[in-house]
Design a protein around this motif. Structure first.
Motif, mmCIF file in Angstrom:
data_model
loop_
_atom_site.group_PDB
_atom_site.id
_atom_site.type_symbol
_atom_site.label_atom_id
_atom_site.label_comp_id
_atom_site.label_asym_id
_atom_site.label_seq_id
_atom_site.Cartn_x
_atom_site.Cartn_y
_atom_site.Cartn_z
ATOM 1 N N LEU A 173 0.714 -1.182 -0.085
ATOM 2 C CA LEU A 173 0.090 -0.009 -0.034
ATOM 3 C C LEU A 173 0.883 1.267 0.022
ATOM 4 O O LEU A 173 0.724 2.233 -0.815
ATOM 5 C CB LEU A 173 -1.023 0.098 1.100
ATOM 6 N N ALA A 174 1.947 1.232 0.668
ATOM 7 C CA ALA A 174 2.964 2.219 0.816
ATOM 8 C C ALA A 174 3.316 2.536 -0.563
ATOM 9 O O ALA A 174 3.620 3.858 -1.031
ATOM 10 C CB ALA A 174 3.827 2.079 1.923
ATOM 11 N N LEU A 175 3.751 1.598 -1.292
ATOM 12 C CA LEU A 175 4.428 1.541 -2.737
ATOM 13 C C LEU A 175 3.240 2.201 -3.510
ATOM 14 O O LEU A 175 3.629 3.261 -4.425
ATOM 15 C CB LEU A 175 4.802 0.460 -3.121
ATOM 16 N N LEU A 176 1.913 2.056 -3.471
ATOM 17 C CA LEU A 176 1.027 2.471 -4.534
ATOM 18 C C LEU A 176 0.796 4.033 -4.217
ATOM 19 O O LEU A 176 0.686 4.848 -5.014
ATOM 20 C CB LEU A 176 -0.369 1.624 -4.173
ATOM 21 N N LEU A 177 0.944 4.319 -2.843
ATOM 22 C CA LEU A 177 0.662 5.633 -2.566
ATOM 23 C C LEU A 177 1.832 6.646 -2.849
ATOM 24 O O LEU A 177 1.832 7.693 -3.478
ATOM 25 C CB LEU A 177 0.388 5.880 -0.934
ATOM 26 N N ALA A 178 3.164 6.200 -2.574
ATOM 27 C CA ALA A 178 4.283 6.570 -2.977
ATOM 28 C C ALA A 178 4.323 6.923 -4.502
ATOM 29 O O ALA A 178 4.802 7.891 -5.071
ATOM 30 C CB ALA A 178 5.593 5.870 -2.502
ATOM 31 N N SER A 179 4.050 6.106 -5.177
ATOM 32 C CA SER A 179 4.058 5.749 -6.764
ATOM 33 C C SER A 179 3.144 7.243 -7.105
ATOM 34 O O SER A 179 3.660 8.061 -8.016
ATOM 35 C CB SER A 179 3.655 4.768 -7.277
ATOM 36 N N ASP A 180 2.041 7.409 -6.606
ATOM 37 C CA ASP A 180 1.163 8.385 -7.132
ATOM 38 C C ASP A 180 1.631 9.714 -6.767
ATOM 39 O O ASP A 180 1.699 10.568 -7.646
ATOM 40 C CB ASP A 180 -0.358 8.213 -6.468
#
Length: 306
Positions: A65-72
């Motif tokens: 989840l952290a990666l998806l938020l960071a990517s955005d």
């Protein structure tokens, strides 16, 4: 905008900095705040044209989840290319539905990450029926590096007995065991494994006489419960190996498993630093930096949007 940076989840900032130093780029920490209800807030540092995100994916639920938020957030901040370096890649085992109603997690997680990043770099992904890592990540670049060059370099630096035989615990291990053995000019053997459950396996050595009186280097890609490694070590001890040392790429097992390994006859166990673990002894920063060198020239300051 600067051309390239590395940003890392907090638990892996040290390893990210080693890679950044080899590449001559800066590194920053992705900040994660957890609220009382376990929601998280992710804050990235200012984006570059190319951002390499470093995140081993053990204990993956929060990290994914952290990666998806960071990517955005990085895309919103102007990043034109995002590269995920996940030395350990989660959810690769479940590549098909073995029972009705099971989710095929490899496909689901692969699509999530492919939608968020432009390239994935991993090491010794735990694949079974999937033969090419690019099948996991449709439409983007993907590299599945072998840890064997780094392991071979480490063994040459520390020294090893020339009478050693390299052994893998199952037929799936033959590719990397044969590679490591060739690099060290040593013989090798891949055992035959029959699985009777998650923690119940049977190991058969095809040539038990080959290990009599010889030191054995037992090599595996992933050790979580440690059951397979222990059973294989017992078979080697029963075949009269003079000593048994183990090397694994991804070490996920808890400290108490070391007692079981000792009882099985394993003298020592070393792992790569794909995951932060108390057995880490083999650094992957050189291997990963080499794979990332081509990112340096992808986007130069002159091609930024500024």
């Amino acid at each position: 905008m600067i051309p390239i940076v590395i940003q890392a989840l907090p638990s892996s900032l040290s390893e990210a900095r080693q890679i950044a130093a080899r590449l001559g780029v800066t590194s920053d920490e992705i900040a994660i705040h957890k609220f009382p209800d376990d929601e998280i807030r992710v804050t990235v540092k200012p984006a570059a044209a190319v951002v390499i995100v470093y995140a081993p994916l053990d204990h993956p639920s929060d990290k994914l989840l952290a990666l998806l938020l960071a990517s955005d957030a990085l895309r919103q901040g102007g990043a034109r290319r995002l590269v995920l370096v996940a030395p350990y890649l989660c959810y690769m085992r479940q590549d098909t539905a073995f029972q009705p109603g099971e989710a095929v997690s490899q496909k689901v997680v692969g699509k999530l990450l492919a939608d968020a990043f432009d390239r994935i770099v991993t090491v010794d992904a735990h694949l079974h029926r999937t033969h090419d890592i690019r099948e996991v990540f449709p439409g983007i670049e993907a590299d599945n590096l072998s840890a064997m060059p780094a392991i071979a370099d480490s063994l040459r630096a520390t020294g090893f007995d020339q009478a050693t035989i390299v052994v893998g615990p199952d037929s799936e291990s033959e590719a990397w065991v044969s590679d490591l053995a060739a690099r060290l000019a040593l013989p090798y053997m891949a055992a035959r494994k029959t699985r009777h459950g998650d923690r119940a396996v049977e190991i058969e050595l095809p040539q038990p006489e080959a290990v009599v009186g010889r030191p054995v280097l037992l090599v595996d890609d992933l050790v979580s419960s440690g059951g397979t490694l222990a059973v294989c070590a017992r078979a080697l001890a029963a075949a009269s190996a003079s000593s048994i040392d183990a090397i694994v790429t991804h070490a996920l097992f808890p400290p108490e498993t070391m007692d079981e390994f000792a009882r099985a006859g394993i003298r020592s166990i070393r792992s790569s630093n794909s995951i932060s673990h108390f057995t880490n002894a083999i650094a992957l920063d050189g291997l990963l930096a080499q794979a990332l060198e081509n990112e340096i020239g992808k986007i130069t300051p002159g091609t930024s949007d500024e």
